[in-house]
Scaffold this motif. Structure first.
Motif, short mmCIF file in Angstrom:
data_model
loop_
_atom_site.label_atom_id
_atom_site.label_comp_id
_atom_site.label_asym_id
_atom_site.label_seq_id
_atom_site.Cartn_x
_atom_site.Cartn_y
_atom_site.Cartn_z
N UNK A 210 33.65 -7.72 72.10
CA UNK A 210 34.49 -7.51 73.31
C UNK A 210 35.45 -6.61 73.36
N UNK A 211 35.95 -5.97 74.35
CA UNK A 211 36.55 -4.99 74.73
C UNK A 211 37.58 -4.93 75.92
N UNK A 212 38.62 -5.06 75.93
CA UNK A 212 39.38 -5.16 77.23
C UNK A 212 40.30 -4.01 77.53
N UNK A 213 40.37 -3.31 78.50
CA UNK A 213 40.78 -1.95 78.84
C UNK A 213 41.92 -1.92 80.10
N UNK A 214 43.13 -1.90 79.73
CA UNK A 214 44.09 -2.01 80.64
C UNK A 214 44.88 -0.67 80.97
N UNK A 215 44.67 -0.13 82.37
CA UNK A 215 45.17 1.21 82.50
C UNK A 215 46.12 1.17 83.58
N UNK A 216 46.45 -0.07 84.16
CA UNK A 216 47.38 -0.12 85.19
C UNK A 216 48.82 0.12 84.69
N UNK A 217 49.69 0.91 85.66
CA UNK A 217 50.97 1.19 85.29
C UNK A 217 51.86 -0.09 85.37
N UNK A 218 51.53 -1.42 84.74
CA UNK A 218 52.31 -2.67 84.92
C UNK A 218 52.29 -3.26 83.26
N UNK A 219 52.87 -4.10 83.14
CA UNK A 219 52.97 -4.97 81.89
C UNK A 219 51.58 -5.54 81.53
N UNK A 220 51.10 -6.08 80.50
CA UNK A 220 50.39 -6.73 80.05
C UNK A 220 50.66 -7.49 78.86
N UNK A 221 50.21 -8.73 78.80
CA UNK A 221 50.55 -9.58 77.52
C UNK A 221 49.32 -10.78 77.65
N UNK A 222 48.40 -10.62 76.90
CA UNK A 222 47.26 -11.58 76.92
C UNK A 222 47.45 -12.55 75.67
N UNK A 223 47.31 -13.60 76.12
CA UNK A 223 47.20 -14.65 74.73
C UNK A 223 46.05 -14.96 74.08
N UNK A 224 44.84 -15.04 75.12
CA UNK A 224 43.20 -15.42 74.61
C UNK A 224 42.42 -14.91 75.69
N UNK A 225 41.21 -15.12 75.24
CA UNK A 225 40.19 -15.20 76.26
C UNK A 225 39.24 -16.35 75.83
N UNK A 226 38.88 -17.00 76.89
CA UNK A 226 38.09 -18.20 76.71
C UNK A 226 36.65 -17.68 77.11
N UNK A 227 35.77 -17.95 76.29
CA UNK A 227 34.21 -17.45 76.61
C UNK A 227 33.41 -18.71 76.47
N UNK A 228 32.59 -18.92 77.59
CA UNK A 228 31.66 -19.95 77.67
C UNK A 228 30.38 -19.34 77.55
N UNK A 229 29.41 -19.78 76.46
CA UNK A 229 28.31 -19.08 76.48
C UNK A 229 27.36 -20.26 75.83
N UNK A 230 26.02 -20.15 76.03
CA UNK A 230 24.91 -20.96 75.50
C UNK A 230 24.06 -20.55 74.54
N UNK A 231 23.66 -21.06 73.45
CA UNK A 231 22.98 -20.65 72.48
C UNK A 231 21.55 -20.97 72.37
N UNK A 232 20.69 -19.91 72.62
CA UNK A 232 19.15 -19.99 72.97
C UNK A 232 18.47 -20.74 71.75
#
Length: 454
Positions: free
Chosen positions: A430-452
Motif C-alpha cells: 500500500x502507498x499513500x500520496x498527499x500532495x495537498x498544501x496542508x498538514x498530514x499526520x497519519x496514525x494508521x490505516x485499518x484494512x478489512x480483508x477476506x482470505x479466499x
C-alpha cells in the motif's frame, strides 16, 4: 518520502503512538541575488537583535548580503560564514573562500563591507590551501589547511596572524579536510582521522593536541560536516573503505544504515553535503547525496527522504530562536533564484517555494502469512482531521512494487476517510500520496480483508 516517524508518548500511561508526519515546506523569505546560487548563510546572533540573516550568493565570486543589502564582493566562492567577537565587544563575521582568501565584516564598526584579510602570515596568503571554514574559540580564529595544519589567529583578532602559530594534526599521514568547534575543543578532520586541540595557553600557537582522543575515522569534505548543539555529524570513511554518516558526542557512532551507505557510495564523496535543521521539536541531519536528500531524525534514529518539485532548497540551513520567534532559513546551491528560503514555525506552509510537493508513505508488502487470494473490502485512514479539504490518494501494488494502481482519493477533512472495494490479490503493498498544501499526520490505516480458499 517527505514524511517522517513521530513517536508521541503518553506521560500518564507511558504508552507510545507512532505517527507518519508530513514535513513542512520552504517559503520565500527574501531575494538578495536573483540569478545566483547560494553558497553560505548564518543568522548573526551576536549582532543587533540577534536575528540578522547574513548570506553569500554567487558561484564564481560571491557577494555578502545583510538581508537584501549587498555588503561587498569577495573573490572566489564563499565556503562558510562564521561569527566571533573581536576584543570581546565587536561582533565580527569571518568568511572563507574557495580561492584560499578570507574576509571579515563587522557592520561598519571598523569596516562597512566584506574586507579581505591581508596579513601575509594568514595561511591562505602564505601559499597554503585552506581546508573548510573557521572555528572560533577563546578569542582565536582557527582554520585548517590541506597539509593537515591547524592555524590560529592572534588573540582577539581575525586579521592578525603569526607565521608560526600552527600545529600539525599529523597522527596519521592524511590530508586536512576542515575543522569545527566541539565544546572546548577544535575538532580537526583529516581524510581518515580526527584530532582534537584545546587551548593550553601556549605561544605562539596556543593549542595543544589531546592525543588520547584521536579517532581513525575521517571526513570526505568540509562541506559534509555539520553540528546540532554539541553533537557533530559528518560523512566519512574508515581505512577499510565505504562511506557512512557518523556522529560524535563524546564517542564516535555510525548512524547510517547499510542501505543509506549504499546510496552514499553510489553517489560518490564529491556529491555529498550535510547541514542540519530543527522543527516540530526534532533535530534533523540533512544529507544531500547528488540529486537526492536523505534525512536523519535524531530523536527517532530513523531515516527518510526529502524531494522537492523545484530544486534542493536546503543546501545550507540556519535558524533563529528568540522568544516566540522560531524561524529556519536556507539557501540553494542548485536554484539560481537567489532566494533565502524560510520555514516559520508560527506560519508553516506545505509547499516549496510555492510549488506543491508530495508526502509518500509506503508500507511493507502484506499477505497475512499466506499466499491465498485476499479480497480487499476497505481501507480506512486514521489521521488528524484537517480543517479544510486535504486530499490523500490511495495506491497499491500487487507485483512487488513494479507497477502501481490508483484506487482514488479520500479527504482528510472528513471524520472517516474510507476507501472501499479495492479488488483482490495474493500479496499487496500500500502507498499513500498527499500532495495537498496542508498538514498530514497519519496514525494508521485499518484494512478489512477476506482470505479466499485458494
Amino acid at each position: 518520502v517527505n514524511c517522517f516517524n513521530e513517536t508521541v508518548s503518553d506521560p500518564i500511561t507511558g504508552d507510545k503512538k507512532i505517527y507518519c508526519t508530513k514535513r513542512p515546506g520552504w517559503a520565500t523569505s527574501t531575494t538578495p541575488a536573483a540569478g545566483s546560487i547560494g553558497t553560505a548563510i548564518l543568522v548573526w546572533s551576536g549582532q543587533g537583535s540577534g536575528d540578522k540573516v547574513m548570506s553569500a550568493f554567487g558561484g564564481t565570486n560571491s557577494t555578502l548580503y545583510d538581508g537584501t543589502t549587498g555588503k561587498g564582493a569577495i573573490t572566489g566562492k564563499a565556503t562558510g560564514i562564521t561569527e566571533t567577537f573581536v576584543g570581546a565587544t565587536v561582533a565580527t563575521l569571518a568568511i572563507s573562500s574557495t580561492d584560499s582568501t578570507a574576509w571579515y565584516y563587522d557592520n561598519a564598526v571598523t569596516v562597512a563591507v566584506a574586507t579581505k584579510i591581508v596579513d601575509g602570515d594568514f595561511p591562505g596568503n602564505a601559499g597554503f590551501t585552506l581546508a573548510g571554514t573557521f572555528a572560533h574559540i577563546d578569542g582565536f580564529a582557527c582554520i585548517m589547511t590541506t597539509d593537515g595544519k591547524l592555524w590560529a589567529s592572534d588573540l582577539n583578532s581575525v586579521t592578525a596572524w603569526t607565521a608560526t602559530s600552527y600545529g600539525s594534526a599529523n597522527s596519521f599521514p592524511d590530508n586536512g579536510i576542515g575543522c569545527i568547534r566541539y565544546k572546548q575543543y577544535v575538532m580537526c578532520f583529516g581524510s581518515q582521522s580526527i584530532e582534537f586541540f584545546y587551548n593550553a595557553g601556549q605561544t605562539p600557537f596556543p593549542f595543544q593536541k589531546s592525543s588520547t582522543m584521536t579517532v581513525k575515522v575521517g571526513a570526505v569534505s568540509a562541506d559534509a560536516i555539520t553540528s546540532i548543539s554539541d553533537t557533530v555529524f559528518w560523512c566519512g570513511s574508515t581505512p577499510q573503505g565505504g562511506l557512512s554518516i557518523f556522529k560524535f558526542d563524546g564517542a564516535v557512532q555510525r548512524i547510517s544504515k547499510p542501505e543509506i551507505d549504499g546510496i552514499l557510495l553510489i553517489a560518490g564523496s564529491s556529491a555529498i553535503t550535510l547541514t542540519s535543521v530543527r522543527f516540530f521539536g526534532r533535530s534533523f541531519v540533512v544529507c544531500i547525496v547528488g540529486t537526492r536528500t536523505m534525512v536523519y531524525c535524531v530523536e527517532e534514529s530513523a531515516w527518510h527522504e526529502w524531494v522537492s518539485g523545484t530544486a534542493v532548497l536546503w543546501y545550507k540551513c540556519t535558524a533563529v530562536s528568540i522568544g516566540s520567534t522560531m524561524v529556519n532559513y536556507a539557501i540553494s546551491n542548485t536554484s539560481t533564484s537567489g532566494i533565502v528560503f524560510t520555514m516559520n514555525q508560527a506560519s508553516l506552509v506545505y509547499t516549496d517555494n510555492g510549488f506543491a510537493f508530495t508526502a509518500t508513505p509506503q508500507l511493507s508488502l502484506m499477505d497475512f502469512g499466506t499466499k491465498k487470494r485476499k479480497f480487499w473490502d476497505s481501507v480506512e485512514v486514521v489521521a488528524d482531521q484537517e480543517s479544510s479539504t486535504s486530499t490523500l490518494s490511495i495506491l497499491y501494488s500487487d507485483d512487488d512494487y513494479q507497477t502501481y494502481s490508483t484506487w482514488g482519493t479520500v479527504d482528510l477533512s472528513e471524520s472517516r476517510p474510507v476507501a472501499r472495494r479495492l479488488g483482490s490479490s495474493r500479496r499487496r503493498g500500500w502507498v499513500l500520496a498527499h500532495s495537498a498544501a496542508t498538514p498530514m499526520r497519519i496514525e494508521a490505516i485499518e484494512i478489512r480483508a477476506r482470505i479466499g480458499n485458494s
